[in-house]
Design a protein around this motif. Structure first.
Motif, PDB file in Angstrom:
ATOM      1  N   ALA A 176       0.915  -1.547  -0.437  1.00 36.07           N
ATOM      2  CA  ALA A 176      -0.390  -0.119   0.339  1.00 36.07           C
ATOM      3  C   ALA A 176       0.822   1.431  -0.104  1.00 36.07           C
ATOM      4  CB  ALA A 176      -1.053   0.351   1.546  1.00 36.07           C
ATOM      5  N   ALA A 177       1.956   1.072   0.846  1.00 34.03           N
ATOM      6  CA  ALA A 177       2.563   3.074   1.114  1.00 34.03           C
ATOM      7  C   ALA A 177       3.448   2.509  -0.383  1.00 34.03           C
ATOM      8  CB  ALA A 177       3.626   2.373   2.015  1.00 34.03           C
ATOM      9  N   ILE A 178       3.367   1.387  -1.255  1.00 33.72           N
ATOM     10  CA  ILE A 178       4.854   2.004  -2.651  1.00 33.72           C
ATOM     11  C   ILE A 178       4.080   2.100  -3.686  1.00 33.72           C
ATOM     12  CG2 ILE A 178       5.841  -0.087  -4.161  1.00 33.72           C
ATOM     13  CD1 ILE A 178       6.605  -1.554  -2.430  1.00 33.72           C
ATOM     14  N   TYR A 179       2.431   1.782  -3.261  1.00 28.18           N
ATOM     15  CA  TYR A 179       1.825   1.803  -4.577  1.00 28.18           C
ATOM     16  C   TYR A 179       0.658   3.662  -4.112  1.00 28.18           C
ATOM     17  CZ  TYR A 179      -3.052   3.726  -6.228  1.00 28.18           C
ATOM     18  OH  TYR A 179      -4.049   3.964  -6.862  1.00 28.18           O
ATOM     19  N   LEU A 180       1.111   4.269  -2.852  1.00 35.50           N
ATOM     20  CA  LEU A 180      -0.067   5.120  -2.894  1.00 35.50           C
ATOM     21  C   LEU A 180       1.162   6.456  -2.953  1.00 35.50           C
ATOM     22  CD1 LEU A 180      -1.584   4.970   0.064  1.00 35.50           C
ATOM     23  CD2 LEU A 180      -2.056   4.898  -0.988  1.00 35.50           C
ATOM     24  N   SER A 181       2.662   5.799  -2.934  1.00 32.04           N
ATOM     25  CA  SER A 181       4.279   6.869  -2.543  1.00 32.04           C
ATOM     26  C   SER A 181       4.479   6.976  -4.576  1.00 32.04           C
ATOM     27  CB  SER A 181       4.935   6.795  -1.950  1.00 32.04           C
ATOM     28  OG  SER A 181       5.546   4.942  -2.271  1.00 32.04           O
ATOM     29  N   GLU A 182       4.353   5.852  -5.074  1.00 33.58           N
ATOM     30  CA  GLU A 182       4.821   5.591  -6.444  1.00 33.58           C
ATOM     31  C   GLU A 182       3.860   5.685  -8.399  1.00 33.58           C
ATOM     32  OE1 GLU A 182       8.366   6.171  -7.133  1.00 33.58           O
ATOM     33  OE2 GLU A 182       8.431   6.375  -4.582  1.00 33.58           O
ATOM     34  N   TYR A 183       2.261   5.225  -7.440  1.00 31.55           N
ATOM     35  CA  TYR A 183       1.662   5.297  -8.422  1.00 31.55           C
ATOM     36  C   TYR A 183       0.598   5.736  -8.210  1.00 31.55           C
ATOM     37  CZ  TYR A 183       4.418   1.098 -10.098  1.00 31.55           C
ATOM     38  OH  TYR A 183       5.981  -0.285 -10.578  1.00 31.55           O
ATOM     39  N   ALA A 184       0.214   5.796  -8.017  1.00 31.78           N
ATOM     40  CA  ALA A 184      -1.100   6.183  -7.502  1.00 31.78           C
ATOM     41  C   ALA A 184      -1.427   8.048  -7.403  1.00 31.78           C
ATOM     42  CB  ALA A 184      -1.738   7.152  -5.365  1.00 31.78           C
ATOM     43  N   SER A 185      -2.900   8.588  -7.936  1.00 30.31           N
ATOM     44  CA  SER A 185      -2.788  10.090  -8.659  1.00 30.31           C
ATOM     45  C   SER A 185      -2.095  10.084  -7.442  1.00 30.31           C
ATOM     46  CB  SER A 185      -3.438  10.415  -9.204  1.00 30.31           C
ATOM     47  OG  SER A 185      -4.868  10.103  -8.609  1.00 30.31           O
ATOM     48  N   PRO A 186      -2.008  12.177  -7.069  1.00 24.81           N
ATOM     49  CA  PRO A 186      -2.226  13.224  -6.256  1.00 24.81           C
ATOM     50  C   PRO A 186      -3.744  12.689  -5.119  1.00 24.81           C
ATOM     51  CG  PRO A 186      -1.595  14.344  -7.883  1.00 24.81           C
ATOM     52  CD  PRO A 186      -1.716  12.894  -8.283  1.00 24.81           C
ATOM     53  N   LYS A 187      -4.413  12.877  -6.419  1.00 26.06           N
ATOM     54  CA  LYS A 187      -6.399  12.836  -6.116  1.00 26.06           C
ATOM     55  C   LYS A 187      -6.159  11.421  -4.644  1.00 26.06           C
ATOM     56  CE  LYS A 187      -8.118  15.749  -8.766  1.00 26.06           C
ATOM     57  NZ  LYS A 187      -9.860  15.964 -10.402  1.00 26.06           N
ATOM     58  N   VAL A 188      -5.794  10.270  -5.402  1.00 27.78           N
ATOM     59  CA  VAL A 188      -6.210   9.023  -4.296  1.00 27.78           C
ATOM     60  C   VAL A 188      -5.320   9.039  -3.193  1.00 27.78           C
ATOM     61  CG1 VAL A 188      -5.774   6.419  -4.719  1.00 27.78           C
ATOM     62  CG2 VAL A 188      -6.658   7.556  -7.143  1.00 27.78           C
ATOM     63  N   ARG A 189      -3.629   9.061  -3.576  1.00 25.04           N
ATOM     64  CA  ARG A 189      -3.396   9.951  -1.664  1.00 25.04           C
ATOM     65  C   ARG A 189      -4.068  10.102  -1.634  1.00 25.04           C
ATOM     66  NH1 ARG A 189       1.712   9.401  -0.279  1.00 25.04           N
ATOM     67  NH2 ARG A 189       2.608  10.622   1.219  1.00 25.04           N
ATOM     68  N   ALA A 190      -4.270  11.415  -1.651  1.00 26.55           N
ATOM     69  CA  ALA A 190      -5.174  12.227  -0.775  1.00 26.55           C
ATOM     70  C   ALA A 190      -6.381  11.610   0.184  1.00 26.55           C
ATOM     71  CB  ALA A 190      -5.531  13.843  -1.397  1.00 26.55           C
ATOM     72  N   LEU A 191      -7.650  10.346  -0.723  1.00 26.70           N
ATOM     73  CA  LEU A 191      -7.899   9.730  -0.800  1.00 26.70           C
ATOM     74  C   LEU A 191      -7.756   8.533   0.218  1.00 26.70           C
ATOM     75  CD1 LEU A 191     -11.229   9.607  -0.051  1.00 26.70           C
ATOM     76  CD2 LEU A 191     -10.880   8.484  -1.941  1.00 26.70           C
ATOM     77  N   GLY A 192      -6.853   7.674  -0.106  1.00 25.86           N
ATOM     78  CA  GLY A 192      -6.364   6.630   0.230  1.00 25.86           C
ATOM     79  C   GLY A 192      -5.699   6.340   1.755  1.00 25.86           C
ATOM     80  N   LYS A 193      -4.906   7.855   1.899  1.00 23.35           N
ATOM     81  CA  LYS A 193      -3.890   7.708   2.972  1.00 23.35           C
ATOM     82  C   LYS A 193      -4.669   7.861   4.041  1.00 23.35           C
ATOM     83  CE  LYS A 193       0.548   9.268   5.248  1.00 23.35           C
ATOM     84  NZ  LYS A 193       1.505   9.268   4.068  1.00 23.35           N
ATOM     85  N   PRO A 194      -5.410   8.860   4.319  1.00 21.52           N
ATOM     86  CA  PRO A 194      -6.209   9.326   5.470  1.00 21.52           C
ATOM     87  C   PRO A 194      -7.381   8.181   5.837  1.00 21.52           C
ATOM     88  CG  PRO A 194      -5.911  10.631   3.703  1.00 21.52           C
ATOM     89  CD  PRO A 194      -5.439   9.746   3.583  1.00 21.52           C
ATOM     90  N   MET A 195      -7.610   7.338   5.058  1.00 21.19           N
ATOM     91  CA  MET A 195      -8.414   6.352   4.677  1.00 21.19           C
ATOM     92  C   MET A 195      -7.611   4.817   5.808  1.00 21.19           C
ATOM     93  SD  MET A 195     -11.726   6.842   4.356  1.00 21.19           S
ATOM     94  CE  MET A 195     -12.467   5.084   3.781  1.00 21.19           C
ATOM     95  N   LEU A 196      -6.632   4.711   5.006  1.00 20.63           N
ATOM     96  CA  LEU A 196      -5.543   4.085   5.462  1.00 20.63           C
ATOM     97  C   LEU A 196      -5.549   4.275   7.536  1.00 20.63           C
ATOM     98  CD1 LEU A 196      -2.945   2.363   3.098  1.00 20.63           C
ATOM     99  CD2 LEU A 196      -5.123   1.356   4.450  1.00 20.63           C
ATOM    100  N   GLU A 197      -5.464   5.546   7.563  1.00 25.34           N
ATOM    101  CA  GLU A 197      -4.411   5.912   8.966  1.00 25.34           C
ATOM    102  C   GLU A 197      -5.795   5.644   9.797  1.00 25.34           C
ATOM    103  OE1 GLU A 197      -3.099   9.386   7.910  1.00 25.34           O
ATOM    104  OE2 GLU A 197      -1.223   8.661   7.837  1.00 25.34           O
ATOM    105  N   ILE A 198      -7.277   5.817   9.476  1.00 24.76           N
ATOM    106  CA  ILE A 198      -8.090   5.701   9.926  1.00 24.76           C
ATOM    107  C   ILE A 198      -8.717   3.968  10.874  1.00 24.76           C
ATOM    108  CG2 ILE A 198     -10.941   5.235  10.002  1.00 24.76           C
ATOM    109  CD1 ILE A 198     -11.143   7.439   8.155  1.00 24.76           C
TER     110      ILE A 198
END
Length: 458
Positions: free
Chosen positions: A246-268
């Protein structure tokens, strides 16, 4: 006066001192800051600090000393009724309970054994609190007045205030260190008391965990240690791959919009109370595994005899610690210099090759730290184990058997009305000390591995 209002009065004195000190400095300089050594606010802060710090230190020392004095008064009143240490401890508990009832205006039985002692304790405590408030407020006024009289244009207020703030920061940093030292000291002394009452060899090498408060206990730690490591291992098998991918995807592949949504969802996931995870394990994951691996389940293997098992707790705990791996690994991967990525891509490497051969090796020390943090979190978890893994101290390779952990048994051994000086109660401290030593050794080993790899990489 209640402690809260004592603090409020001291803060008001400090606020008044700040205003008066600043005004006096400006007045002495003819209404302009040009004739002052420091800015006017530093003169005000100097007065406020002298109004706050001495009074707060007095309150802190008083609150440490007063309980011992109150206990001394209560024991003197109890007399021969508190001859033994165990009876004195129980009687003091009754004394403090009755004294709290008196403070709330609740009538207590005058024929109680601890009635006179509770009255004496209540009186001593109330008197001590009153004089503490009087002394703290008086010291605050005296400190503010002394600093106010020293306020003049030539006074070096800024260095004094900065020195006081530096001391405050050092004290704040020392709190964590002293807390750790205090925890270790408490564990050491109570562990020594346990080993005086129970053989150390039987504790460290015993294969049976069977406490009995009536005597004849078998307190071998190996079943608990095995359950702790087994459940943590399964949790890491779940959390490390999922969190790292998940960290590799969010940092290297995800678009800024997906990262802005995905990381907080994981941290919940990290913010969900562990009791909720325990209920999820008990009500959902356990029955689901029973339908697959239980008698008459989909696979028909009959490996699982109940919903509480190592696998149940391990799976749920793995989901819980995913954010510890993913969030920290994501921050660490993003901290890898962009020049390394550009150099690898410029040499013709694909994005996946760059991640595998450049970014992950550069971020490996930090990722190892994230995994270690997740492992420590898994080893110290209690509620998921209590509700999802069962309470049986057993040595088994079957992940579908019920087991328990060191932390769960620490809670169970300190719950109830057992004599605190008995081996069955003191064993909790020996368990805690053993767990502390194991986690410390894991940290040292991980730091050594990371340091060795970093030297090779550099």
């Amino acid at each position: 006066m209640p402690l809260f209002w004592t603090f409020i009065v001291i803060l008001l004195i400090a606020a008044a001192g700040f205003w008066l000190g600043r005004a006096r400095a400006l007045q002495a300089a003819g209404g302009t800051a040009r004739g002052l050594h420091s800015l006017p606010r530093y003169y005000g802060w100097n007065v406020a600090i002298w109004a706050l710090i001495p009074a707060f230190l007095l309150i802190l020392v008083w609150l440490v000393i007063q309980p011992a004095y109150v206990n001394h008064i209560a024991l003197q009143t109890l007399g021969t009724a508190a001859d033994s240490a165990s009876s004195a401890s129980l009687l003091l508990s009754d004394v403090h309970r009755l004294a709290r009832d008196l403070g709330r205006g609740i009538a207590i039985d005058p024929t109680a054994v601890a009635y006179d002692a509770s009255v004496a304790a209540y009186t001593a405590n109330a008197t001590g609190r009153f004089w503490m408030s009087v002394a703290a407020i008086a010291l605050s006024v005296a400190g503010a007045a002394w600093a106010y009289t020293r306020t003049n244009p030539a006074f070096r207020a800024r260095p004094r205030v900065e020195a006081a703030v530096r001391v405050l920061l050092i004290a704040a940093a020392m709190i964590a260190i002293l807390t750790t030292v205090g925890i270790v000291i408490a564990l050491i002394f109570n562990t020594i008391a346990f080993f005086r009452a129970y053989p150390a060899l039987d504790f460290f090498f015993g294969l049976t965990w069977s406490p009995s408060f009536g005597g004849g206990s078998q307190l071998g730690i190996l079943p608990l240690l095995w359950g702790t490591l087994y459940i943590s291992f399964i949790a890491l098998l779940v959390a490390v791959p999922l969190g790292l991918f998940a960290a590799i995807y969010l940092s290297e592949y995800a678009s800024p919009k997906v990262r802005a949504l995905g990381k907080p969802m994981l941290e919940i996931l990290a913010g969900i109370p562990t009791i909720v995870y325990g209920l999820f394990a008990l009500a959902t994951v356990g029955p689901l595994l029973m339908q697959i691996f239980g008698p008459g389940g989909l696979l028909g293997v009959g490996w699982m005899r109940g919903g509480t098992a190592v696998m149940t707790a391990g799976l749920v705990m793995g989901v819980m610690i995913i954010p510890f791996v993913s969030s920290l690994s994501d921050d660490i991967i993003n901290a890898v210099p962009q020049s390394l990525r550009d150099g690898s891509l410029g040499l013709g490497a694909t994005r996946s090759e760059t991640i595998r051969q450049v970014i992950l090796p550069a971020a490996l020390p930090g990722i190892a730290g994230a995994i270690l943090l997740a492992a420590s979190r898994a080893i110290g978890e209690t509620m998921i184990v209590v509700m999802g893994a069962g309470a049986a101290g057993a040595l088994s390779m079957n992940p579908f058997d019920a087991m328990t952990t060191v932390t769960a048994k620490i809670v169970s051994q300190l719950t109830g009305d057992a004599d605190f000086s008995s081996p069955e109660a003191l064993v909790a401290f020996a368990l805690g000390m053993t767990l502390f030593v194991i986690t410390l050794a894991l940290n040292i080993l991980a730091m050594a591995i990371v340091r060795k790899y970093r030297e090779q990489y550099e």
